[in-house]
Scaffold this active site. Structure first.
Site, PDB file in Angstrom:
ATOM      1  N   CYS A   1      -0.542   4.319   2.225  1.00 16.94           N
ATOM      2  CA  CYS A   1      -0.675   4.254   3.693  1.00 16.94           C
ATOM      3  C   CYS A   1      -0.354   2.839   4.166  1.00 16.94           C
ATOM      4  O   CYS A   1       0.805   2.463   4.188  1.00 16.94           O
ATOM      5  CB  CYS A   1      -2.055   4.705   4.152  1.00 16.94           C
ATOM      6  SG  CYS A   1      -3.420   4.035   3.205  1.00 16.94           S
ATOM      7  N   SER A   2      -1.353   2.070   4.523  1.00 22.05           N
ATOM      8  CA  SER A   2      -1.069   0.763   5.105  1.00 22.05           C
ATOM      9  C   SER A   2      -2.240  -0.191   4.906  1.00 22.05           C
ATOM     10  O   SER A   2      -2.462  -1.062   5.733  1.00 22.05           O
ATOM     11  CB  SER A   2      -0.792   0.920   6.601  1.00 22.05           C
ATOM     12  OG  SER A   2      -1.923   1.519   7.210  1.00 22.05           O
ATOM     13  N   CYS A   3      -3.013  -0.020   3.838  1.00 21.29           N
ATOM     14  CA  CYS A   3      -4.167  -0.883   3.610  1.00 21.29           C
ATOM     15  C   CYS A   3      -3.692  -2.329   3.491  1.00 21.29           C
ATOM     16  O   CYS A   3      -2.664  -2.608   2.857  1.00 21.29           O
ATOM     17  CB  CYS A   3      -4.913  -0.466   2.350  1.00 21.29           C
ATOM     18  SG  CYS A   3      -5.523   1.226   2.486  1.00 21.29           S
TER      19      CYS A   3
ATOM     20  N   CYS B   1       0.883  -1.167   0.000  1.00 23.46           N
ATOM     21  CA  CYS B   1       0.000   0.000   0.000  1.00 23.46           C
ATOM     22  C   CYS B   1       0.914   1.208   0.000  1.00 23.46           C
ATOM     23  O   CYS B   1       1.509   1.555   1.018  1.00 23.46           O
ATOM     24  CB  CYS B   1      -0.908   0.021   1.228  1.00 23.46           C
ATOM     25  SG  CYS B   1      -1.926   1.519   1.297  1.00 23.46           S
TER      26      CYS B   1
END
Lengths: 122, 216
Positions: B123-125, B120
């Site tokens: 971000c951090s999906c 991702c």
């Protein structure tokens, strides 16, 4: 192309060190609490804020703060800003409560920045 | 505890000293105080209840790679299930009694000619419903920046060398669509039952930075 700070796909960066310090950590109770608070205030029952608003809040922290804070520090900063913006909590009561929480904490509070655990490597 | 510990100690001390310092022994940081304060205020205002907060913490703790591993193992033994999983991960999870949450997840299958890896960049999906909370490296600048640009090099840093004749596909997750990798079933795993197969499926191979563990 002008990029915002969080938009880092394709940029140069150092090696990934999947076995080094900082590569993994067990999430601390307070980090899970941040996660739980976000899930609750964004759930179908409450709909106080959305995940997109969480991200906007994180992205608006700006390059300096973004890199300085650990992952869940960015989250709680954004959640809190959103809750203040929406009038759910008041900034003065928050300040008072943070002081009270710190006062009541057995080991007191940290006044200066300390090394981050589980933070973003830059 | 204070009397019977035997580990080396550079200093002389008489205070109680547990091996694992309690959380309260460490000073509270600014953002930890903010977290506690926000939680308390939300409960006091009736926005959330303490029970809801505890239940959510338990739910977060309950998510682990075991769910994803169970799905991959089923996909390995049941081609029809694999097709349904490739078509709709959430529905396939439900078949196994797994709650995969409401955000769409797309399964991408490794084959002899294709290796998939997820990232991702923004971000951090991450498919946390099926593989738990992400490791820190997944959220770090190096991984987010470089995986879309030089995936083979990043994979090599995990010790995963993908042959040149195998195509590497990188999937960039978003808040509205996450990915998980169905790794290739390891050679020599023909005689293993589904539970044993699930034991070969690690978090990292469902991210795509490694292969499934070798059988036997």
């Amino acid at each position: 192309m002008l990029r915002r700070h969080h938009d880092m796909g394709g940029l140069e960066a150092g090696p990934v060190d999947p076995f080094g310090p900082g590569a993994e950590h067990d999430y601390a109770p307070w980090e899970k609490k941040v996660d739980a608070i976000l899930r609750l205030v964004s759930d179908q029952k409450r709909r106080i804020m959305t995940v997109d608003e969480l991200r906007r809040g994180i992205e608006e922290l700006g390059p300096g703060v973004y890199d300085e804070l650990s992952y869940y520090e960015r989250w709680i900063a954004s959640v809190t800003n959103n809750l203040i913006e929406k009038g759910v909590i008041d900034i003065d009561e928050l300040g008072r409560r943070m002081a009270a929480v710190t006062e009541a904490w057995p080991a007191g509070g940290v006044t200066e920045a300390e090394p981050k655990t589980g933070g973003e490597s830059t | 505890m204070a009397e019977d510990h035997t580990h080396d100690h550079p200093h002389d001390h008489k205070h109680p000293h547990p091996f694992q310092p309690d959380l309260e022994d460490k000073p509270l940081t600014h953002y930890q105080a903010m977290t506690e304060a926000v939680g308390e205020l939300l409960i006091e205002k009736g926005v959330i209840t303490g029970d809801e907060l505890r239940a959510m913490l338990e739910l977060i703790d309950s998510k682990s790679p075991a769910a994803g591993a169970q799905m991959v193992a089923r996909a390995w033994v049941d081609p029809a299930f694999k097709e349904r999983m490739l078509d709709d991960v959430l529905a396939a999870a439900e078949e196994l009694g797994i709650d995969a949450g409401g955000i769409p997840i797309r399964a991408v299958e490794n084959t002899p000619g294709v290796h998939n890896v997820i990232v991702c960049t923004l971000c951090s999906c991450y498919p946390r419903q099926l593989i738990g909370l992400p490791p820190d490296w997944y959220k770090a600048r190096s991984y987010r920046s470089r995986t879309v640009r030089e995936p083979r090099k990043v994979l090599a840093e995990f010790g995963t060398v993908i042959p040149e004749d195998v195509e590497v596909r990188v999937h960039d997750s978003t808040a509205d669509l996450r990915y998980m990798v169905i790794p290739e079933r390891p050679a020599g795993s023909e005689d293993l039952d589904e539970a044993a197969l699930a034991g070969l499926v690690t978090r990292d191979c469902m991210i795509g930075v490694t292969l499934a563990k070798a059988a036997g």
